[in-house]
Design a protein around this motif. Structure first.
Motif, PDB file in Angstrom:
ATOM      1  N   LYS A  99       0.841  -1.202   0.000  1.00  0.00           N
ATOM      2  CA  LYS A  99       0.000   0.000   0.000  1.00  0.00           C
ATOM      3  C   LYS A  99       0.882   1.260   0.000  1.00  0.00           C
ATOM      4  O   LYS A  99       0.505   2.295  -0.536  1.00  0.00           O
ATOM      5  CB  LYS A  99      -0.917   0.007   1.228  1.00  0.00           C
ATOM      6  CG  LYS A  99      -1.863  -1.183   1.325  1.00  0.00           C
ATOM      7  CD  LYS A  99      -3.032  -1.063   0.409  1.00  0.00           C
ATOM      8  CE  LYS A  99      -3.889  -2.339   0.441  1.00  0.00           C
ATOM      9  NZ  LYS A  99      -4.378  -2.705   1.775  1.00  0.00           N
ATOM     10  N   LEU A 102       1.718   1.948  -3.535  1.00  0.00           N
ATOM     11  CA  LEU A 102       0.566   2.572  -4.189  1.00  0.00           C
ATOM     12  C   LEU A 102       0.482   4.053  -3.817  1.00  0.00           C
ATOM     13  O   LEU A 102       0.340   4.918  -4.686  1.00  0.00           O
ATOM     14  CB  LEU A 102      -0.704   1.832  -3.762  1.00  0.00           C
ATOM     15  CG  LEU A 102      -2.027   2.114  -4.480  1.00  0.00           C
ATOM     16  CD1 LEU A 102      -3.036   1.014  -4.161  1.00  0.00           C
ATOM     17  CD2 LEU A 102      -2.629   3.461  -4.133  1.00  0.00           C
ATOM     18  N   TYR A 103       0.580   4.326  -2.525  1.00  0.00           N
ATOM     19  CA  TYR A 103       0.465   5.695  -2.010  1.00  0.00           C
ATOM     20  C   TYR A 103       1.560   6.600  -2.585  1.00  0.00           C
ATOM     21  O   TYR A 103       1.278   7.708  -3.064  1.00  0.00           O
ATOM     22  CB  TYR A 103       0.545   5.657  -0.488  1.00  0.00           C
ATOM     23  CG  TYR A 103       0.500   7.008   0.184  1.00  0.00           C
ATOM     24  CD1 TYR A 103      -0.655   7.778   0.184  1.00  0.00           C
ATOM     25  CD2 TYR A 103       1.628   7.506   0.841  1.00  0.00           C
ATOM     26  CE1 TYR A 103      -0.697   9.010   0.816  1.00  0.00           C
ATOM     27  CE2 TYR A 103       1.592   8.739   1.477  1.00  0.00           C
ATOM     28  CZ  TYR A 103       0.426   9.489   1.464  1.00  0.00           C
ATOM     29  OH  TYR A 103       0.399  10.712   2.077  1.00  0.00           O
ATOM     30  N   SER A 105       3.345   6.168  -5.310  1.00  0.00           N
ATOM     31  CA  SER A 105       3.142   6.335  -6.748  1.00  0.00           C
ATOM     32  C   SER A 105       2.041   7.345  -7.029  1.00  0.00           C
ATOM     33  O   SER A 105       2.164   8.196  -7.924  1.00  0.00           O
ATOM     34  CB  SER A 105       2.791   4.986  -7.377  1.00  0.00           C
ATOM     35  OG  SER A 105       2.463   5.128  -8.744  1.00  0.00           O
ATOM     36  N   ASP A 168      -9.135  -0.734  -5.376  1.00  0.00           N
ATOM     37  CA  ASP A 168      -8.677  -2.096  -5.049  1.00  0.00           C
ATOM     38  C   ASP A 168      -9.766  -3.157  -5.130  1.00  0.00           C
ATOM     39  O   ASP A 168      -9.616  -4.128  -5.852  1.00  0.00           O
ATOM     40  CB  ASP A 168      -8.011  -2.119  -3.672  1.00  0.00           C
ATOM     41  CG  ASP A 168      -7.136  -3.356  -3.478  1.00  0.00           C
ATOM     42  OD1 ASP A 168      -6.431  -3.727  -4.426  1.00  0.00           O
ATOM     43  OD2 ASP A 168      -7.159  -3.934  -2.387  1.00  0.00           O
ATOM     44  N   ASN A 282       0.617 -10.453  -3.108  1.00  0.00           N
ATOM     45  CA  ASN A 282       1.211  -9.111  -3.073  1.00  0.00           C
ATOM     46  C   ASN A 282       2.726  -9.162  -2.866  1.00  0.00           C
ATOM     47  O   ASN A 282       3.210  -9.548  -1.809  1.00  0.00           O
ATOM     48  CB  ASN A 282       0.564  -8.230  -1.995  1.00  0.00           C
ATOM     49  CG  ASN A 282      -0.902  -8.020  -2.239  1.00  0.00           C
ATOM     50  OD1 ASN A 282      -1.327  -7.787  -3.364  1.00  0.00           O
ATOM     51  ND2 ASN A 282      -1.703  -8.119  -1.198  1.00  0.00           N
ATOM     52  N   PHE A 301       1.110  -2.344  -7.872  1.00  0.00           N
ATOM     53  CA  PHE A 301       0.592  -1.239  -7.060  1.00  0.00           C
ATOM     54  C   PHE A 301       1.128   0.116  -7.524  1.00  0.00           C
ATOM     55  O   PHE A 301       0.448   1.134  -7.377  1.00  0.00           O
ATOM     56  CB  PHE A 301       0.910  -1.479  -5.590  1.00  0.00           C
ATOM     57  CG  PHE A 301       0.055  -2.541  -4.973  1.00  0.00           C
ATOM     58  CD1 PHE A 301      -1.242  -2.261  -4.573  1.00  0.00           C
ATOM     59  CD2 PHE A 301       0.523  -3.836  -4.832  1.00  0.00           C
ATOM     60  CE1 PHE A 301      -2.053  -3.238  -4.028  1.00  0.00           C
ATOM     61  CE2 PHE A 301      -0.279  -4.827  -4.285  1.00  0.00           C
ATOM     62  CZ  PHE A 301      -1.570  -4.527  -3.880  1.00  0.00           C
ATOM     63  N   THR A 302       2.321   0.137  -8.086  1.00  0.00           N
ATOM     64  CA  THR A 302       2.850   1.392  -8.625  1.00  0.00           C
ATOM     65  C   THR A 302       2.003   1.861  -9.805  1.00  0.00           C
ATOM     66  O   THR A 302       1.662   3.050  -9.915  1.00  0.00           O
ATOM     67  CB  THR A 302       4.312   1.209  -9.053  1.00  0.00           C
ATOM     68  OG1 THR A 302       5.100   0.845  -7.910  1.00  0.00           O
ATOM     69  CG2 THR A 302       4.871   2.489  -9.656  1.00  0.00           C
ATOM     70  N   MET A 304      -1.108   1.038 -10.268  1.00  0.00           N
ATOM     71  CA  MET A 304      -2.408   1.402  -9.730  1.00  0.00           C
ATOM     72  C   MET A 304      -2.409   2.850  -9.239  1.00  0.00           C
ATOM     73  O   MET A 304      -3.350   3.610  -9.484  1.00  0.00           O
ATOM     74  CB  MET A 304      -2.789   0.455  -8.587  1.00  0.00           C
ATOM     75  CG  MET A 304      -4.172   0.688  -8.016  1.00  0.00           C
ATOM     76  SD  MET A 304      -4.617  -0.443  -6.653  1.00  0.00           S
ATOM     77  CE  MET A 304      -5.041  -1.914  -7.579  1.00  0.00           C
ATOM     78  N   GLY A 305      -1.339   3.247  -8.553  1.00  0.00           N
ATOM     79  CA  GLY A 305      -1.233   4.620  -8.073  1.00  0.00           C
ATOM     80  C   GLY A 305      -1.154   5.618  -9.205  1.00  0.00           C
ATOM     81  O   GLY A 305      -1.772   6.694  -9.160  1.00  0.00           O
ATOM     82  N   ASN A 322      -6.824  -3.546 -12.743  1.00  0.00           N
ATOM     83  CA  ASN A 322      -5.365  -3.553 -12.635  1.00  0.00           C
ATOM     84  C   ASN A 322      -4.853  -4.977 -12.833  1.00  0.00           C
ATOM     85  O   ASN A 322      -5.305  -5.902 -12.164  1.00  0.00           O
ATOM     86  CB  ASN A 322      -4.931  -3.024 -11.262  1.00  0.00           C
ATOM     87  CG  ASN A 322      -3.649  -2.227 -11.336  1.00  0.00           C
ATOM     88  OD1 ASN A 322      -3.565  -1.256 -12.080  1.00  0.00           O
ATOM     89  ND2 ASN A 322      -2.650  -2.635 -10.571  1.00  0.00           N
TER      90      ASN A 322
END
Length: 332
Positions: A99, A102-103, A105, A168, A282, A301-302, A304-305, A322
């Motif tokens: 996470k 994600l954050y 990115s 997500d 993950n 996750f990158t 996704m961000g 994603n």
């Protein structure tokens, strides 16, 4: 009233002129944090405006975190940072390594004048509901990670639909919202299918599943794969009392259970890959190096961000799935 000046001949909308006046008053020191602003009614009457025009200006400033309202008293200056163009409410279920990717990115792909406030509900519906209801009208956009909480659509109905983005896990009742999501059922089914030849070297597949924190679709994908490929399988909710045996493969969504299973392997003198298999959900840097590398099923996750920042900027009404992939390492 000198805080606000309006030019009736200007083509700039009146509500934007009010905003610019207040920003200018902050920048030249006439308005300080904590100062009270002119009331909506006084601005309306002085400049012969509609109440909605003044309210539109105040709401935009409130969404950006520059002013706040006190019931029965009026509006006050909250922040002197008038460079903030947007204020975003970001609600995660929990914070962990992926996470964080994600954050970071997401932030790196936003303009620097956008402020993001992050919150966590920890899979607690009371906290989820309170965080949403307590922040209605305070942000330009609301990014929500609902996880598998029930009836979240009833709370989200309190927010303007065009301001809400689901992240997500896209539950069926939230299909009307823009979203970037994982297809958990497909991801786990496809991931296991790609390594079914390796899985055939073992006797039994065991899914460590916590229904409180894990998507039901993940369990559906696991059971569908085992049924299709005729794998002996078991679903358990804890490893704490589990006695592991040779020939088992453990599918583990949560990192804390990865540590538990590795500890049990060492205690029983079994050998990872040869006697016991592990597939985690993950990917993280830790899983690249622990025990020579742990096989993972993971989304990007990158990416996704980055996609989240993009749809927030363009304000497109889209739903983006994603992609996910399995990364084969030494644990299988």
């Amino acid at each position: 009233m000198s805080l606000v000046t309006l030019n009736k001949k200007s083509k700039i909308p009146k509500y934007k002129q009010i905003i610019a006046s207040i920003e200018g008053a902050v920048q030249n020191g006439k308005l300080k944090k904590g100062d009270k602003l002119p009331s909506i009614n006084s601005l309306r009457d002085t400049y012969k405006l509609s109440r909605d025009t003044v309210l539109m200006a105040f709401n935009e400033l409130k969404n950006r975190g520059i002013i706040h309202s006190v019931v029965g008293k009026g509006y006050y200056l909250s922040s002197e940072n008038v460079s903030v163009s947007q204020k975003i409410f970001l609600l995660f279920d929990e914070f962990n390594a992926f996470k964080e990717d994600l954050y970071n990115s997401f932030l790196s792909n936003l303009d620097t004048n956008i402020k993001v406030d992050i919150y966590f509900h920890h899979f607690n519906p009371k906290i989820f509901n309170a965080l949403i209801l307590d922040n209605i009208g305070d942000y330009n956009h609301y990014i929500i990670m609902p996880a598998n909480l029930e009836n979240t659509e009833l709370i989200l109905e309190n927010l303007p639909k065009e301001k809400v983005f689901i992240l997500d896990q896209l539950n069926p009742e939230l299909k009307a919202y823009s979203a970037i999501f994982q297809n958990f059922e497909k991801n786990i089914f496809t991931g296991l299918n790609e390594v079914k030849d390796k899985l055939a070297n073992y006797i039994k597949l065991i899914f460590v599943y916590d229904k409180k924190t894990q998507p039901k679709a993940m369990l559906d994908g696991f059971e569908s794969f085992c049924e299709k490929e005729n794998f002996e399988n078991e679903v358990i909710d804890t490893l704490t009392t589990r006695k592991i045996e040779k020939g088992e493969v453990y599918i583990i969504p949560e990192d804390k259970n990865l540590i538990r299973i590795i500890k049990k392997i060492k205690e029983t003198n079994l050998i990872l890959k040869k006697d016991i298999g592990i597939i985690c959900y993950n990917d993280t840097m830790l899983k690249e190096i622990v025990e020579g590398g742990i096989t993972t099923i993971s989304t990007g996750f990158t990416a996704m961000g980055k996609n989240l920042a993009s749809i927030l900027t363009t304000k497109e009404k889209v739903q983006i799935e994603n992609p996910s992939k399995i990364i084969i390492r030494n644990s299988l």
